[in-house]
Design a protein around this motif. Structure first.
Motif, PDB file in Angstrom:
ATOM      1  N   ARG A  81      -2.298  -1.485  20.179  1.00  0.00           N
ATOM      2  CA  ARG A  81      -1.083  -1.858  20.886  1.00  0.00           C
ATOM      3  C   ARG A  81      -1.163  -2.477  22.221  1.00  0.00           C
ATOM      4  NH1 ARG A  81       3.294  -1.191  16.892  1.00  0.00           N
ATOM      5  NH2 ARG A  81       1.943  -0.673  15.143  1.00  0.00           N
ATOM      6  N   GLY A  82      -2.279  -2.675  22.766  1.00  0.00           N
ATOM      7  CA  GLY A  82      -2.296  -3.206  23.985  1.00  0.00           C
ATOM      8  C   GLY A  82      -1.742  -2.254  25.128  1.00  0.00           C
ATOM      9  N   LEU A  83      -2.054  -0.771  24.713  1.00  0.00           N
ATOM     10  CA  LEU A  83      -1.498  -0.021  25.895  1.00  0.00           C
ATOM     11  C   LEU A  83      -3.076   0.398  26.614  1.00  0.00           C
ATOM     12  CD1 LEU A  83       0.336   2.305  23.438  1.00  0.00           C
ATOM     13  CD2 LEU A  83       1.367   0.859  25.418  1.00  0.00           C
ATOM     14  N   VAL A  84      -2.805   1.137  27.660  1.00  0.00           N
ATOM     15  CA  VAL A  84      -3.994   1.574  28.620  1.00  0.00           C
ATOM     16  C   VAL A  84      -4.532   2.555  27.747  1.00  0.00           C
ATOM     17  CG1 VAL A  84      -4.505   2.819  30.489  1.00  0.00           C
ATOM     18  CG2 VAL A  84      -2.548   1.363  30.850  1.00  0.00           C
ATOM     19  N   VAL A  85      -5.886   2.463  27.213  1.00  0.00           N
ATOM     20  CA  VAL A  85      -6.636   3.289  26.580  1.00  0.00           C
ATOM     21  C   VAL A  85      -7.296   4.325  27.264  1.00  0.00           C
ATOM     22  CG1 VAL A  85      -8.810   3.187  24.838  1.00  0.00           C
ATOM     23  CG2 VAL A  85      -7.323   1.163  25.034  1.00  0.00           C
ATOM     24  N   ASP A  86      -6.391   5.642  27.290  1.00  0.00           N
ATOM     25  CA  ASP A  86      -7.024   6.828  27.967  1.00  0.00           C
ATOM     26  C   ASP A  86      -6.967   7.762  27.355  1.00  0.00           C
ATOM     27  OD1 ASP A  86      -4.288   6.984  27.749  1.00  0.00           O
ATOM     28  OD2 ASP A  86      -3.819   7.006  29.995  1.00  0.00           O
ATOM     29  N   GLY A  87      -6.461   7.892  26.079  1.00  0.00           N
ATOM     30  CA  GLY A  87      -6.407   9.136  25.142  1.00  0.00           C
ATOM     31  C   GLY A  87      -5.526  10.156  25.562  1.00  0.00           C
ATOM     32  N   LEU A  88      -4.515   9.739  26.417  1.00  0.00           N
ATOM     33  CA  LEU A  88      -3.547  10.593  26.698  1.00  0.00           C
ATOM     34  C   LEU A  88      -2.163  10.201  26.070  1.00  0.00           C
ATOM     35  CD1 LEU A  88      -4.204  10.519  30.787  1.00  0.00           C
ATOM     36  CD2 LEU A  88      -5.085  12.206  29.077  1.00  0.00           C
ATOM     37  N   ILE A  89      -1.486  11.213  25.563  1.00  0.00           N
ATOM     38  CA  ILE A  89      -0.087  10.978  25.241  1.00  0.00           C
ATOM     39  C   ILE A  89       1.038  11.089  26.361  1.00  0.00           C
ATOM     40  CG2 ILE A  89       1.656  11.616  23.577  1.00  0.00           C
ATOM     41  CD1 ILE A  89      -0.829  10.810  22.174  1.00  0.00           C
ATOM     42  N   GLY A  90       1.241   9.853  27.125  1.00  0.00           N
ATOM     43  CA  GLY A  90       2.243   9.844  28.087  1.00  0.00           C
ATOM     44  C   GLY A  90       3.581   9.356  27.509  1.00  0.00           C
ATOM     45  N   PRO A  91       4.691   8.815  28.088  1.00  0.00           N
ATOM     46  CA  PRO A  91       5.829   8.531  27.586  1.00  0.00           C
ATOM     47  C   PRO A  91       5.639   7.113  26.839  1.00  0.00           C
ATOM     48  CG  PRO A  91       5.859   9.126  29.763  1.00  0.00           C
ATOM     49  CD  PRO A  91       4.679   9.232  29.603  1.00  0.00           C
ATOM     50  N   GLU A  92       4.734   6.271  27.420  1.00  0.00           N
ATOM     51  CA  GLU A  92       4.621   4.956  26.556  1.00  0.00           C
ATOM     52  C   GLU A  92       3.805   5.060  25.372  1.00  0.00           C
ATOM     53  OE1 GLU A  92       4.569   0.585  28.449  1.00  0.00           O
ATOM     54  OE2 GLU A  92       3.310   1.990  29.532  1.00  0.00           O
ATOM     55  N   THR A  93       2.786   5.810  25.532  1.00  0.00           N
ATOM     56  CA  THR A  93       2.213   5.962  24.077  1.00  0.00           C
ATOM     57  C   THR A  93       3.107   6.649  22.931  1.00  0.00           C
ATOM     58  OG1 THR A  93      -0.204   5.971  25.233  1.00  0.00           O
ATOM     59  CG2 THR A  93       0.072   6.708  22.871  1.00  0.00           C
ATOM     60  N   TRP A  94       3.589   7.687  23.669  1.00  0.00           N
ATOM     61  CA  TRP A  94       4.521   8.364  22.487  1.00  0.00           C
ATOM     62  C   TRP A  94       5.612   7.529  22.057  1.00  0.00           C
ATOM     63  CZ3 TRP A  94       4.749  12.992  20.246  1.00  0.00           C
ATOM     64  CH2 TRP A  94       6.109  13.339  19.880  1.00  0.00           C
ATOM     65  N   GLY A  95       6.378   6.802  22.624  1.00  0.00           N
ATOM     66  CA  GLY A  95       7.356   5.947  22.282  1.00  0.00           C
ATOM     67  C   GLY A  95       6.656   5.044  21.285  1.00  0.00           C
ATOM     68  N   MET A 104       3.468  15.023  28.809  1.00  0.00           N
ATOM     69  CA  MET A 104       1.861  14.386  28.840  1.00  0.00           C
ATOM     70  C   MET A 104       0.796  15.367  28.356  1.00  0.00           C
ATOM     71  SD  MET A 104      -0.216  11.830  30.041  1.00  0.00           S
ATOM     72  CE  MET A 104       0.396  11.158  31.730  1.00  0.00           C
ATOM     73  N   PHE A 105       0.265  15.261  27.304  1.00  0.00           N
ATOM     74  CA  PHE A 105      -0.843  16.081  26.844  1.00  0.00           C
ATOM     75  C   PHE A 105      -2.238  15.139  26.301  1.00  0.00           C
ATOM     76  CE2 PHE A 105       2.726  15.831  23.961  1.00  0.00           C
ATOM     77  CZ  PHE A 105       2.168  15.326  22.479  1.00  0.00           C
ATOM     78  N   ARG A 106      -3.046  15.835  26.067  1.00  0.00           N
ATOM     79  CA  ARG A 106      -4.410  15.167  26.077  1.00  0.00           C
ATOM     80  C   ARG A 106      -5.186  16.445  25.340  1.00  0.00           C
ATOM     81  NH1 ARG A 106      -5.833  14.947  31.689  1.00  0.00           N
ATOM     82  NH2 ARG A 106      -3.674  15.013  32.037  1.00  0.00           N
ATOM     83  N   ARG A 107      -6.527  15.581  25.111  1.00  0.00           N
ATOM     84  CA  ARG A 107      -7.555  16.603  24.211  1.00  0.00           C
ATOM     85  C   ARG A 107      -7.749  18.166  24.794  1.00  0.00           C
ATOM     86  NH1 ARG A 107     -14.006  15.285  24.014  1.00  0.00           N
ATOM     87  NH2 ARG A 107     -14.430  16.982  22.720  1.00  0.00           N
ATOM     88  N   GLY A 108      -7.583  19.057  23.946  1.00  0.00           N
ATOM     89  CA  GLY A 108      -7.761  20.427  24.061  1.00  0.00           C
ATOM     90  C   GLY A 108      -6.354  20.864  23.819  1.00  0.00           C
ATOM     91  N   ASP A 109      -5.121  20.348  24.016  1.00  0.00           N
ATOM     92  CA  ASP A 109      -3.924  20.950  24.021  1.00  0.00           C
ATOM     93  C   ASP A 109      -3.771  21.222  22.346  1.00  0.00           C
ATOM     94  OD1 ASP A 109      -3.629  20.380  26.521  1.00  0.00           O
ATOM     95  OD2 ASP A 109      -2.168  18.661  26.320  1.00  0.00           O
ATOM     96  N   PHE A 135      -5.418  19.267  19.421  1.00  0.00           N
ATOM     97  CA  PHE A 135      -5.724  17.801  19.857  1.00  0.00           C
ATOM     98  C   PHE A 135      -7.184  17.694  20.000  1.00  0.00           C
ATOM     99  CE2 PHE A 135      -3.760  14.317  22.232  1.00  0.00           C
ATOM    100  CZ  PHE A 135      -4.520  13.434  22.049  1.00  0.00           C
ATOM    101  N   ASP A 136      -7.985  17.474  18.959  1.00  0.00           N
ATOM    102  CA  ASP A 136      -9.515  17.604  18.879  1.00  0.00           C
ATOM    103  C   ASP A 136     -10.064  16.119  18.871  1.00  0.00           C
ATOM    104  OD1 ASP A 136      -8.718  16.242  16.530  1.00  0.00           O
ATOM    105  OD2 ASP A 136      -9.386  17.800  15.279  1.00  0.00           O
TER     106      ASP A 136
END
Ligand SMILES: [Zn+2]
Length: 372
Positions: free
Chosen positions: A48-62, A1-6, A33-34
Motif C-alpha cells: 500500500r505504499g505505507l511506511v513498512v514498520d510492522g506497527l499498527i498506527g492510525p494510517e495502517t489501521w485506516g 498503536m500496537f505491535r508484535r507481542g501485543d 500479534f505474532d
C-alpha cells in the motif's frame, strides 16, 4: 498503536482483515500479534505504499479497514461523506473506464467522483442522485469498457499539463515546509527539520516569484497543520503543483541521501505527472550536489493522496548523518537545492524537444524561457 507481542481483540481484528486480504492463511486461535502477523502487516504496508514498520498506527489501521471493502459492500452516497476505501477506488476505476472523469483514482468519494457518478446515471437513464445503489451497481457491472488502452485518468492528467503551456509565469505552486510549531521533525547536529524546511521554502519561494510564479506556503513558523489540512489548502487555492520539503532521519548514522516521493498505490493508481516531477526533482538535485541518490518512490501518504494536483515530497538528506548534516547546515548548499527544484518545475512544463540536458539550466535562462 500496537505491535508484535501485543494481545487483544484489536489484534484479532487486524488478523481478520489480513486473512480477508489473503496475507494470513487463517485466523489464529489466540489474538496474539505474532511473527506471521508482523510479516503480513509489513507485506500489507509495502503493497500500500505505507511506511513498512510492522506497527499498527492510525494510517495502517485506516488502510486495513478501507482495504476490506469491495464495490457493493455498502451504499456509496454523497450523504455519508467523507468516506474512502477500495470500493470507492473500484467505482472510480469503473467510471473512468466508461469515460467519466473522476479525477485521480484515490479511493476518496469526493465532489468529482460524485459528479462523474451523476453523469453516468444521467447518461444511462438512471435516477441521477449520486448514490451508488443496486440499480447503478448493476448498470456499472453490465456495461462493457468504452475506453481501452491503459489508464484514462493518467492520460487526462498529462493532457491537462500540456494544455497549461510551457510558461511558468502565472502558475501557482504550493510550498509545504514539513512539520512546524511544536513539531520540529528530525533533530540532530544542532539542526531541526522544521527550521531547515522553512528556510528551504523561503529560498524556493524567492526563486519562483522571480520568474513570475505565484506561491502559497502551507504554514508559518508557529503552526503545524495536519497533512489533511495542507492538502485541503492546496485544493482550495487550485494549485498547479505541490512541493513538500522534509529532511529525513535514519536509525543508523550511516543512512544518507536524497529521495523524492509521488502518489502511487499498489493497485496501479498513480499520478503520472507527480512521478515525472519527482523524477525531475531527484535528477536535478543529484546532478548538482554530492548527495547519495536514494531514488524516486510511490507512496499513498495523505498529502500525496488527497491533493488533486501533482505533488512531490522531498526528503533531502539525513540529519542524523555527519556528511548530510554538514551539507544541510550550509546556506550555499540550500541555494543549490532550491535552484534544482525550480529547474525541475520549469522542465516539467517544457516541451520535450526544448529540454536541455540535466544540470545546465540556470536562473537567467529560466527567466527567458518563462516568457515563451
Ligand atoms: Zn519530515
Amino acid at each position: 498503536m500496537f505491535r508484535r507481542g501485543d494481545v487483544g481483540a484489536a489484534v484479532g481484528e487486524v488478523q481478520a482483515a489480513l486473512v480477508h486480504l489473503g496475507l494470513l492463511p487463517r485466523q489464529p486461535e489466540q489474538p496474539v500479534f505474532d511473527q506471521p502477523t508482523d510479516w503480513a502487516v509489513r507485506e500489507f504496508q509495502q503493497n500500500r505504499g505505507l511506511v513498512v514498520d510492522g506497527l499498527i498506527g492510525p494510517e495502517t489501521w485506516g488502510a486495513l479497514q478501507a482495504a476490506r471493502l469491495s464495490l457493493g459492500d455498502r451504499l456509496l452516497s454523497p450523504a455519508s461523506k467523507p468516506f474512502a476505501g477500495d470500493d470507492v477506488a473500484a467505482l472510480q476505476e469503473r467510471l473512468a473506464e466508461l469515460g467519466f472523469d473522476t479525477g485521480r483514482v484515490d479511493g476518496v468519494f469526493g465532489r468529482q467522483t460524485e459528479a462523474a457518478l451523476r453523469g453516468f446515471q444521467r447518461e444511462y437513464g438512471l435516477v441521477s442522485d449520486g448514490v451508488c445503489g443496486p440499480s447503478t451497481l448493476r448498470a456499472l457491472k453490465q456495461l462493457g469498457r468504452l475506453v481501452t488502452g491503459g489508464q484514462p485518468h493518467a492520460l487526462r492528467e498529462t493532457e491537462q499539463l500540456h494544455r497549461s503551456g510551457a510558461a511558468l509565469a502565472g502558475k501557482l505552486v504550493v510550498i509545504d515546509p514539513g512539520h512546524g510549531g511544536r513539531d520540529r521533525g528530525a533533530q540532530s547536529h544542532g539542526l531541526d527539520e522544521a527550521a531547515v524546511a522553512e528556510d528551504l521554502a523561503a529560498r524556493l519561494e524567492g526563486r519562483l516569484t522571480a520568474v513570475g510564479v505565484r506561491t502559497v506556503l502551507t504554514r508559518g513558523a508557529d503552526s503545524c497543520p495536519t497533512e489533511e489540512q495542507r492538502a485541503a489548502l492546496a485544493n482550495e487555492v487550485r494549485a498547479d503543483l505541490v512541493i513538500s520539503l522534509h529532511v529525513d532521519r535514519g536509525a543508523s548514522p550511516l543512512g544518507q541521501g536524497v529521495a523524492s516521493y509521488h502518489f502511487g498505490a499498489g493497485s496501479g493508481a498513480i499520478s503520472t505527472v507527480g512521478e515525472r516531477l519527482a523524477s525531475l526533482v531527484q535528477r536535478e538535485i543529484v546532478a548538482r550536489t554530492d548527495l547519495v541518490d536514494c531514488r524516486v518512490h510511490a507512496k499513498t501518504w495523505a498529502l500525496l493522496r488527497l491533493t488533486q494536483m501533482p505533488a512531490v515530497r522531498l526528503e533531502l538528506g539525513h540529519l542524523t548523518n555527519d556528511g548530510d548534516a554538514a551539507r544541510l547546515a550550509d546556506p550555499a548548499f540550500r541555494d543549490v537545492v532550491a535552484e534544482a527544484v525550480l529547474v525541475a518545475i520549469q522542465r516539467l512544463y517544457l516541451p520535450l524537444d526544448q529540454d536541455p540536458p540535466t544540470g545546465l539550466l540556470r536562473l537567467p535562462d529560466l527567466a527567458h524561457l518563462s516568457t515563451m
